[in-house]
Design a protein around this motif. Structure first.
Motif, mmCIF file in Angstrom:
data_model
loop_
_atom_site.group_PDB
_atom_site.id
_atom_site.type_symbol
_atom_site.label_atom_id
_atom_site.label_comp_id
_atom_site.label_asym_id
_atom_site.label_seq_id
_atom_site.Cartn_x
_atom_site.Cartn_y
_atom_site.Cartn_z
ATOM 1 N N ARG A 561 -21.700 40.839 22.171
ATOM 2 C CA ARG A 561 -23.148 40.685 22.218
ATOM 3 C C ARG A 561 -23.796 41.862 22.941
ATOM 4 O O ARG A 561 -24.987 42.066 22.840
ATOM 5 C CB ARG A 561 -23.524 39.384 22.931
ATOM 6 N N GLU A 562 -22.991 42.579 23.716
ATOM 7 C CA GLU A 562 -23.478 43.804 24.324
ATOM 8 C C GLU A 562 -22.280 44.667 24.671
ATOM 9 O O GLU A 562 -21.158 44.163 24.777
ATOM 10 C CB GLU A 562 -24.325 43.557 25.587
ATOM 11 N N ARG A 635 -26.390 44.531 22.061
ATOM 12 C CA ARG A 635 -27.162 45.400 22.944
ATOM 13 C C ARG A 635 -26.288 46.554 23.411
ATOM 14 O O ARG A 635 -25.285 46.334 24.088
ATOM 15 C CB ARG A 635 -27.636 44.581 24.143
ATOM 16 N N ILE A 637 -25.957 49.409 25.832
ATOM 17 C CA ILE A 637 -26.565 49.880 27.081
ATOM 18 C C ILE A 637 -25.943 51.229 27.438
ATOM 19 O O ILE A 637 -24.718 51.339 27.553
ATOM 20 C CB ILE A 637 -26.329 48.868 28.223
#
Lengths: 640, 640
Positions: A561-562, A635, A637
């Motif tokens: 999810r990230e 996501r 980052i």
């Protein structure tokens, strides 16, 4: 013109008159090269508006959910791709990226596509533009076998292969020593081994003559300018050999027995200006004796140019005076011919005249006779040279002995009978070889009929690639679509069925029965060595600044999810789509990172980039997959 | 479900059953959020095979040469372009390159296109990929006026404008401070000045929340994540202002009086995982009071973020508690809505439920009442919230009071009557608001009807953008086309007319009467300051290593038959097409130099490159123009 073979002229709509005049602008004195050239503004045939009969047209207007009966494979012109159509509906089912990047699938973005396209100094695609012209498919037993198709890039002299199981381009080869690679045709059998009754070679004709080597030194020495004919291996896609020739190459054709290939030559003069290129009254159809060429290569009778290691044999006229040893034979045909097509009965190659209002029919057995010393003058292989109309370019066949030739200047299709043309040529002036004429809209280039270039030619439908559409569609500004017209050729008279606009320039195409193709709808995980077979293998794997991100997709979520990177990381992201339901394609798009690609069911793709921008970047699924498609994101980052 | 409003279920083909099951995979527990959700495998309506009647279908099967009666403008999805269709035939007439390079026209190759696209550090296009979703056109008096269309790029938060005279993209603007720019809609009038009864603003909704500023520092601080609503000036294409909001933006709608814009919000929770994004039972339709926002900007009541100078006003709920001064109003609508559409009578905005089987009808006069202090609870502007089926996404209108909503999970179109839905909502349970259902194939996303989003909605045809095509077309490997279906909505029952395959992902589109558009077919030489108006101006103009090549085209020749450069020259080549006959487009392609572009009649374009490869390069006309097209070349000599 064979006026006796033309139907009576009917009332001509004003827009046709205008069009013909326009097309002739600048050509004054050029098409007037035969005495009886018809006046430009006098096309024949019935007005188009009444041409489509409801019974014939109903066959192409499929009911919702009805499937087409034929596939069409179309070159995409300077779109640089390949179009897949359902026929006879004319509906475009797919575009296959080949030579230039494609934003939709991520061709030119993924590592896998860059491996096929080649990379420039910055790691991007070698070229962003291309110009595909001619597309042909692999044969077995004289019919298509559904393995491969090939298409040329005239702009950068490349050949691409399409796998017809996944409908993707899997190989691209650059031809050495040539410029303006134009005509392309696979062989249909081996010239020597009868067990090889399928395609193993692809022949490529180069149009522009260049100094050899082309290093800027002999630019103004005309006699240094040369063109070559090239053979590419159908399986390895490596260049097998080339032939040095006199004059240039244009289109290409191959015989059903594998013994002969040919290219029409519109510039035997080797002119550099168009006036020079059409100064001679006759040009040529140049034949290649494949078996002898390969014997010469095997015997080491070749040279090479520059850094290329490709063997080049000598196919010039001076070196091939003795038919019994000749690698090549030059058959004389009228002025600047365009198009050479093999009849489905295997007997003839037909050249269209372009600047001559004729077609030239060459009997292949006689060409072989010449190579065997049984025919003294190779031009005696010409069995018909008859007038058909103004600006003949390309010819299709119906399998019933009839040929259909595009008349660029007349904006017509002309249907003519090959055996009657031969009879007429042999002196029987009662032989009415012109069967029918049909106005098309406008200025047709290529044409092809269902199964036309196979032994299974079935004479059902004809497609005509009209280069100008003028007033046939709603106006969309200065750049008009071209007009693909579909014609019913099942009866004596041609019947125009439908107009289909198409983004320029489709050029050539083939149409064949749907049962020839067996596609795979879902990938095999093992197609990619990088495949991530279990979501648990996902993660960020770091080796100093080199980072590998492994991620999988299953609607409506990515396995991570990230994930977090550091600014400056050199990242390779590998994505496997673990959804295995047909048609469940996902996309992966990273804002500001110039990355977007799609992954089909069980497919794996990878991208490599430098994480040079810090921040939060929502990588999202870009291909609608599920009710929660918008929510399907991960996501990324990038820490500053 | 409103079972009483559903026709009897008929026999369902097995493939539909399979499809619905597949679409629900992974969604277990999600769509079951209302008690009475219908079983997934029980769609109603007549089987498609018998749906098309010959009388209705004949209207869309044009005879050769017949013109369409409507234009369609379609977003090109991650093709990054705009499609122009003739309707109802569904024929694609043009693709307009916008956000990503286009090999055919040379978009991303010419200087003029790079000026629009923006350049990266190497001078190439800023991005090679894009993701267009929504396209809308400029209005006057509540109908399209044929000036402009706009389309979004979700991937890189850009907005492009299309000129509807030449059908080209002339401006691209990047929105600051946002990510995932999704919904877009022009205003239809000025909120204050009644003389401005046409479009002057375009509103843009951003879907992904990001830390402000997004510099990598606050990636893990959820309360820093924000989304903004943006206003772009329709003429200058500069960003006028932005609004900081709670929650996210999805689609966008505008009122006919210019006073209100709105965006549906599917993630008021500000969740980062999809489970979080759908945790709340209700999300919102967020209204913007345009006049008040612009007053606030004028009064200096704004902030800015990072390097952006765009004024940002505060539209969060905390800052807008008093309706009399509020810039924004949040109307509560059920779970994860998708799509907000304005009814052609100007009265309502309708949100579709996506994860709720409902549509929510909001009366705009009541929203204005709330802003005026005349309505206490803004949710009382909801005048209907009724069940229509599973997975409602987008709504079209026929101008006769009926709405047509796509049901993604049911794979259906549902036709329902707005006033009857309001009556039902108000307690009249005899009001049969569901008028008809029609199976579509499969999983429809966007829909639109002829003139639907104007006051001139005429209720003739409906197009449905089906995301999956499955078995509707001949197989072409793993990547299926989507299926645009065309429906006759002129009668009480919807009639499915035709399937049209389309390369993913077209998303949204508009359809309008052909007389709205007045195109220019030939350029004006004065459109370009670089135009070469006389072939005599041609030549090679040298200033040290900087070289300008000026050349013109007139079929079948370029004004210079050859030109010579030196290796290392920095070349700008300017080409004007002096042919002024409609449809007489030329191309200019230079082998090995990665250059190919087209020039329409009287158009001028330029390219800049370094002459880094010595040799002879035949620059050739790449767009079929004339019988001597193949001979139309110029020889570029680069001296070593």
């Amino acid at each position: 013109m064979s006026q006796s073979n033309r139907p009576e002229t009917e009332a001509v709509p004003a827009r046709r008159k205008f069009l013909n005049t326009a097309a002739l602008a600048g050509l004054a004195g050029v098409v007037g090269c035969t005495e009886k050239a018809a006046p430009a503004a006098a096309p024949a045939a019935a007005p188009a508006a009444s041409a489509a009969t409801s019974s014939a047209a109903s066959g192409i207007h499929l009911k919702p959910g009805e499937l087409d009966s034929y596939y069409g494979l179309w070159s995409g012109g300077h779109n640089g791709d390949v179009r897949v159509l359902g026929m006879p509906s004319g509906r475009e089912l797919l575009r296959i990226p080949c030579f230039r990047p494609d934003a939709l699938v991520g061709w030119g973005i993924t590592n896998e596509s860059l491996d096929v396209m080649g990379r420039n100094a910055e790691g991007g695609p070698l070229y962003n533009v291309a110009d595909t012209h001619h597309l042909h498919a692999s044969y077995k037993d004289g019919n298509y076998d559904g393995r491969y198709a090939w298409v040329n890039d005239k702009l950068n002299s490349r050949i691409a292969r399409i796998r017809l199981d996944y409908f993707v381009c899997d190989k691209i080869t650059t031809l050495p020593n040539v410029q303006g690679f134009h005509g392309i045709f696979p062989d249909k059998a081996d010239p020597v081994d009868p067990a090889i009754n399928y395609t193993t070679r692809v022949f490529c004709g180069a149009e522009f003559s260049i100094p050899l080597p082309n290093d800027g030194t002999d630019a103004n020495v005309p006699e240094k300018y040369r063109s070559l004919f090239t053979c590419v291996d159908a399986e390895t896609m490596e260049v097998r050999w080339q032939v040095l020739i006199d004059g240039n190459c244009d289109l290409t054709a191959t015989s059903y027995d594998g013994k002969l290939a040919a290219t029409n030559q519109y510039n035997v003069e080797m002119g550099v200006h168009y006036e020079d290129m059409m100064s001679a009254e006759r040009d040529a159809c140049l034949f290649f004796n494949i078996a002898r060429i390969e014997e010469a290569v095997k015997a080491g009778k070749f040279t090479t140019y520059g850094t290329s290691k490709v063997p080049v044999v000598d196919g010039t006229q001076a070196a091939n005076k003795d038919p019994l040893t000749a690698l090549t034979g030059y058959v004389s045909v009228p002025k600047n011919p365009h198009g050479v097509n093999a009849s489905p009965d295997g007997k003839y190659f037909i050249c269209a005249g372009k600047l001559s209002p004729t077609t030239t029919t060459i009997e292949l057995s006689k060409v072989l006779d010449w190579f065997d010393g049984k025919l003294q003058n190779i031009d005696d292989s010409i069995v018909a040279e008859v007038e058909v109309g103004l600006g003949p370019l390309h010819t299709a066949f119906d399998g019933r002995g009839n040929a259909y030739t595009t008349l660029f200047l007349d904006s017509q299709m002309v249907k003519w009978n090959v055996e009657k043309a031969i009879a007429y040529h042999n002196g029987d002036k009662t032989a009415e070889y012109i069967i029918d004429r049909l106005d098309v809209h406008y200025q047709p280039g290529h044409t092809n009929a269902t199964q036309s270039e196979t032994k299974a030619a079935d004479g059902k439908y004809l497609a005509v690639g009209c280069k100008f559409s003028k007033d046939r569609f709603l106006p969309v500004g200065p750049f008009h679509p071209e007009n693909e017209q579909i014609v019913d050729i099942s009866g004596d008279k041609m019947v125009l069925l439908a107009d289909h606009p198409v983004r320029g320039e489709p050029h050539d195409f083939i149409i064949f029965k749907r049962d020839i193709i067996k596609t795979k709808q879902v990938y095999d995980l093992d197609e990619s060595p990088l495949a991530i077979k279990d979501p648990k293998e996902s993660g960020v794997f770091r080796d100093g600044k080199k980072v590998t991100v492994k991620i999988t997709s299953q609607a409506p979520a990515f396995s991570m999810r990230e994930f977090t990177l550091k600014k400056g990381d050199e990242v390779t992201l590998i994505l496997t789509n673990l959804d295995k339901i047909e048609d469940l394609t996902h996309g992966f798009a990273i804002p500001k990172y110039n990355i977007q690609f799609i992954i089909n069911p069980l497919e794996t793709k990878s991208v490599t980039f430098v994480a040079d921008k810090p921040g939060v970047f929502w990588a999202y699924c870009s291909t609608f997959c599920h009710a929660l498609h918008l929510e399907m994101r991960t996501r990324m980052i990038v820490e500053a």
